[in-house]
Design a protein around this motif. Structure first.
Motif, PDB file in Angstrom:
ATOM      1  N   ILE A   3      46.036  28.081  32.587  1.00  0.00           N
ATOM      2  CA  ILE A   3      44.889  27.603  33.361  1.00  0.00           C
ATOM      3  C   ILE A   3      45.067  28.152  34.769  1.00  0.00           C
ATOM      4  O   ILE A   3      46.010  27.790  35.474  1.00  0.00           O
ATOM      5  CB  ILE A   3      44.806  26.062  33.388  1.00  0.00           C
ATOM      6  CG1 ILE A   3      44.671  25.511  31.967  1.00  0.00           C
ATOM      7  CG2 ILE A   3      43.626  25.611  34.247  1.00  0.00           C
ATOM      8  CD1 ILE A   3      44.692  24.003  31.901  1.00  0.00           C
ATOM      9  N   SER A  28      40.639  29.590  31.421  1.00  0.00           N
ATOM     10  CA  SER A  28      41.700  28.928  30.662  1.00  0.00           C
ATOM     11  C   SER A  28      41.881  29.658  29.331  1.00  0.00           C
ATOM     12  O   SER A  28      40.928  30.205  28.773  1.00  0.00           O
ATOM     13  CB  SER A  28      41.369  27.455  30.404  1.00  0.00           C
ATOM     14  OG  SER A  28      40.204  27.330  29.606  1.00  0.00           O
ATOM     15  N   THR A  78      43.089  26.263  39.313  1.00  0.00           N
ATOM     16  CA  THR A  78      42.799  24.845  39.487  1.00  0.00           C
ATOM     17  C   THR A  78      43.026  24.431  40.936  1.00  0.00           C
ATOM     18  O   THR A  78      43.801  25.047  41.669  1.00  0.00           O
ATOM     19  CB  THR A  78      43.686  23.982  38.574  1.00  0.00           C
ATOM     20  OG1 THR A  78      45.057  24.192  38.926  1.00  0.00           O
ATOM     21  CG2 THR A  78      43.472  24.345  37.121  1.00  0.00           C
ATOM     22  N   GLN A 128      44.232  16.159  29.555  1.00  0.00           N
ATOM     23  CA  GLN A 128      43.041  16.992  29.401  1.00  0.00           C
ATOM     24  C   GLN A 128      42.201  16.420  28.251  1.00  0.00           C
ATOM     25  O   GLN A 128      42.730  16.156  27.175  1.00  0.00           O
ATOM     26  CB  GLN A 128      43.396  18.438  29.057  1.00  0.00           C
ATOM     27  CG  GLN A 128      44.280  19.144  30.062  1.00  0.00           C
ATOM     28  CD  GLN A 128      44.620  20.556  29.611  1.00  0.00           C
ATOM     29  OE1 GLN A 128      43.751  21.363  29.295  1.00  0.00           O
ATOM     30  NE2 GLN A 128      45.903  20.867  29.574  1.00  0.00           N
TER      31      GLN A 128
END
Length: 335
Positions: A314, A288, A317, A211
């Motif tokens: 999170i 998130s 996704t 990330q």
């Protein structure tokens, strides 16, 4: 006789404290100790009888100190005083040889020890370490190392933090990740600032392998002194995800950051929480959350025990959701 006199003088000097600062309060009280810092409306006085005492600046009548101190009458410039001398109520005299200057207490923004290079540098931070080893039917090893530091001078503040986590069970690694973040704040006023930040996370186990986040936005510092700090910031971020299977996502998001610390029980216990809640502007994820909350107990002036809970989520996704909660207990150092 001469040697006996010298011995008495030496004993008297050893019994005399290095700095005998005195603060006179408006209610008639007279307090002695060592002035550590004045910031955020609180004068921190270190005493041999009560530890660190935070005094309300509005209740101080005058004060004196044998220390060399930096006295700032605004947020960005200061005057180095060789000592402070008591003056009439509501004032103090800055002693600088042949040119002493008497100023109003209400005009003083900060008092601190001057630093060698950057006089008004305020640097604080901590390093926390937690380890857990278990040898039984299943052998487990658990490591957690984290640091957080902040350095401020004038209108600028540099913030850095990082963490490394590793867990294994019967020689099989179940957690292996690290993260780092750097943020630079530019204060526009005493409270409002603009932040730019860069964050990178690497995970060797989860599907979400990398990330990277770059963001900028305004923030507000409610207070920042020896007893704690609290700030809120809003950011517009660009985030890039890279998954273990080679897939990639990138999107923009709006986020809210918070950072809160508070000392309790005479600065022996510190309550802290910080984190970030983000909402992607596209359809990559729903939201998130990356946050932590904990307590530190000071064992000495620099060493502490800590308890901490961390949450990373999170949701929504396109490849895989992430939901991790981690509890740690360990020790650390702070400055």
């Amino acid at each position: 006789m001469y040697s006996r006199t010298l011995l008495c003088l030496l004993a008297a000097s050893l019994c005399t404290p290095a700095f005998a600062d005195t603060v006179w309060m408006k209610n008639g009280d007279k307090l002695s100790g060592k002035i550590k810092v004045f910031d955020g409306g609180k004068l921190l006085l270190e005493t041999p009888y009560g530890g660190s005492i935070a005094l309300d600046w509005k209740q101080v009548q005058t004060l004196e100190s044998d220390q060399e101190l930096l006295v700032k009458q605004d947020a960005y410039t200061g005057e180095r005083a060789k000592s402070l001398q008591a003056a009439e109520p509501g004032k103090v005299t800055l002693a600088n040889g042949e040119a002493p200057k008497t100023v109003e207490l209400a005009s003083i923004e900060q008092i601190m020890k001057p630093r060698p290079v950057v006089e008004d540098l305020v640097w604080k931070g901590n390093v926390d370490l937690a380890m857990d080893f278990k040898r039984a039917e299943n052998d487990t090893d658990d490591y957690d190392v984290g640091f957080k530091t902040s350095a401020r001078h004038g209108r600028w503040r540099h913030n850095a933090q990082g963490e490394y986590n590793r867990e294994s069970k019967d020689d099989v690694t179940t957690t292996n990740n690290w993260s780092g973040e750097y943020a630079l704040d530019r204060f526009i006023t005493d409270k409002w600032f603009w932040q730019g930040r860069l964050e990178y996370k690497r995970d060797h186990i989860e599907d979400l392998a990398r990330q990277r986040t770059v963001g900028t936005g305004p923030g507000y510092q409610f207070w920042d002194d020896e007893l704690g700090a609290f700030s809120l910031g809003s950011l517009l971020n660009r985030t890039d995800y890279q998954y273990r299977d080679g897939g990639k996502d990138n999107f923009y998001s709006a986020a809210m950051k918070w950072d809160y610390t508070r000392y309790l029980i005479g600065k022996n216990v510190q309550l802290f929480t910080n984190g970030e809640l983000g909402k992607p502007l596209g359809g990559v994820a729903d939201y998130s959350l990356d946050a932590e909350v904990g307590l530190r107990y000071k064992v000495t002036e620099w060493a502490s025990l800590n308890l901490k809970a961390e949450k990373e989520m999170i949701q929504g996704t396109s490849n895989s959701d992430l939901d991790k909660t981690r509890y740690t207990a360990g020790f650390g150092v702070a400055w």
